[in-house]
Design a protein around this motif. Structure first.
Motif, mmCIF file in Angstrom:
data_model
loop_
_atom_site.group_PDB
_atom_site.id
_atom_site.type_symbol
_atom_site.label_atom_id
_atom_site.label_comp_id
_atom_site.label_asym_id
_atom_site.label_seq_id
_atom_site.Cartn_x
_atom_site.Cartn_y
_atom_site.Cartn_z
ATOM 1 N N LEU A 11 33.305 -23.947 27.082
ATOM 2 C CA LEU A 11 33.514 -24.043 25.633
ATOM 3 C C LEU A 11 32.861 -22.877 24.896
ATOM 4 N N GLU B 154 32.439 -19.854 26.092
ATOM 5 C CA GLU B 154 33.268 -18.671 26.333
ATOM 6 C C GLU B 154 34.523 -18.688 25.458
ATOM 7 N N ILE B 155 35.136 -19.843 25.296
ATOM 8 C CA ILE B 155 36.310 -19.951 24.423
ATOM 9 C C ILE B 155 35.927 -19.641 22.983
ATOM 10 N N TYR B 156 34.785 -20.166 22.531
ATOM 11 C CA TYR B 156 34.295 -19.900 21.181
ATOM 12 C C TYR B 156 34.055 -18.401 20.970
ATOM 13 N N ALA C 136 37.360 -16.413 20.792
ATOM 14 C CA ALA C 136 37.974 -16.604 19.476
ATOM 15 C C ALA C 136 37.230 -15.790 18.416
#
Length: 79
Positions: A59, A61-63, A66
């Protein structure tokens, strides 16, 4: 737009065409990801809570990805 400003406040400090502000924000994202990723990598070796830390790392890394995309979009002037 308020949704993006709420969850990703630092990419909105990037000014259109200002390379210095873009590089500073990108370095911040990369350093935070590296440090927290290293810590989560150490904690993920613990059998009982390794899955939870693995999910938290994903999560994060996704944040960060983005946030980097928003920084680039602000630099180009799309947002």
């Amino acid at each position: 737009m308020n949704f993006l400003r709420t969850f990703w406040p630092t990419p909105f400090k990037v000014e259109k065409g200002n390379v210095v502000s873009l590089v500073v924000q990108l370095i911040i994202f990369v350093v935070i990801c590296a440090v927290v990723g290293w810590l989560i990598g150490l904690l993920a070796a613990i059998p009982l809570i390794g899955l939870i830390f693995g999910l938290v790392g994903a999560l994060l890394e996704i944040y960060s990805v983005a946030g980097i995309v928003i920084c680039i979009l602000r630099f180009v002037g799309i947002l």
